[in-house]
Design an enzyme around this catalytic site. Structure first.
Site, PDB file in Angstrom:
ATOM      1  N   HIS A   1     -19.032   6.389   9.858  1.00 32.94           N
ATOM      2  CA  HIS A   1     -18.276   7.374   9.377  1.00 32.94           C
ATOM      3  C   HIS A   1     -18.980   7.696   8.099  1.00 32.94           C
ATOM      4  CE1 HIS A   1     -14.654   6.090  12.000  1.00 32.94           C
ATOM      5  NE2 HIS A   1     -14.898   7.097  12.451  1.00 32.94           N
TER       6      HIS A   1
ATOM      7  N   ARG B   1     -21.976   9.807  18.844  1.00 39.24           N
ATOM      8  CA  ARG B   1     -22.850   8.787  19.195  1.00 39.24           C
ATOM      9  C   ARG B   1     -23.592   8.894  20.284  1.00 39.24           C
ATOM     10  NH1 ARG B   1     -17.786   4.831  18.246  1.00 39.24           N
ATOM     11  NH2 ARG B   1     -16.989   6.726  19.387  1.00 39.24           N
TER      12      ARG B   1
END
Ligand code: PNS
Length: 161
Positions: free
Chosen positions: A18, A95
């Site tokens: 993050h 991702r």
């Protein structure tokens, strides 16, 4: 270029993945509001205030508070929140294709609701395996998580032990 971007998520807890997205989002927008959202479809380990505190501490540690601000959203639509703030873009990290499949319908619905666009940033390859849920699982079983999370999160887990 957008002036203010919103980066929403559960952040239960915030990870180095993050943080990488947050730093890189500043190349897209000069100001970024990180919003820790209560997601009713998830049972969080950390409370909303605990998550906000860990995000804030992690951003302070990296000298990012200023261009980046932190807030929470307990209820209501993210798009209404962003519109009230005057934000014109949402930032999301992904991702793998699995993340995209989960995120794409939300991006489309959010655009339907207010016209707000979502910009997807691919995770750095070094972070593709990091997730909040794996961090929680490893931590709960006594494993080492320092490679995955900022120091503020290590302190957060210790405080809950
Ligand atoms: O980190 P998460 O839990 O995957 O983030 C999902 C989140 C919080 C960004 C999403 O559930 C959300 O935007 N919630 C706010 C309520 C809302 O606007 N729902 C409609 C989304 S299309």
């Amino acid at each position: 270029m957008s002036k203010l971007a919103v980066y929403p998520g559960s952040f239960d807890p915030i990870t180095l993945g993050h943080l990488d997205i947050i730093e890189r989002a500043l190349d897209v927008a000069p100001r970024l509001q990180v919003v820790v959202v209560h997601n009713p479809s998830k049972q969080p380990f950390f409370t909303l205030p605990e998550r906000v505190q860990m995000v804030t501490d992690a951003l302070i540690e990296r000298g990012l508070i200023g261009p980046v601000t932190v807030d929470s959203l307990e209820s209501g639509l993210l798009t209404s929140y962003a519109a009230k703030l005057g934000a014109n873009v949402l930032i999301k990290g992904f991702r793998t294709g699995v993340d995209i499949e989960y995120e794409l319908p939300m991006a489309k619905v959010n655009r339907d609701l207010t016209g707000i666009e979502t910009i997807f940033l691919p995770s750095d390859p070094a972070n593709t395996h990091i997730s909040s849920s794996l961090v929680k699982q490893v931590a709960s079983l006594g494993g080492e998580i320092t490679k995955y999370v900022p120091a503020a999160v290590i302190r957060g887990f210790k405080a809950k032990a």
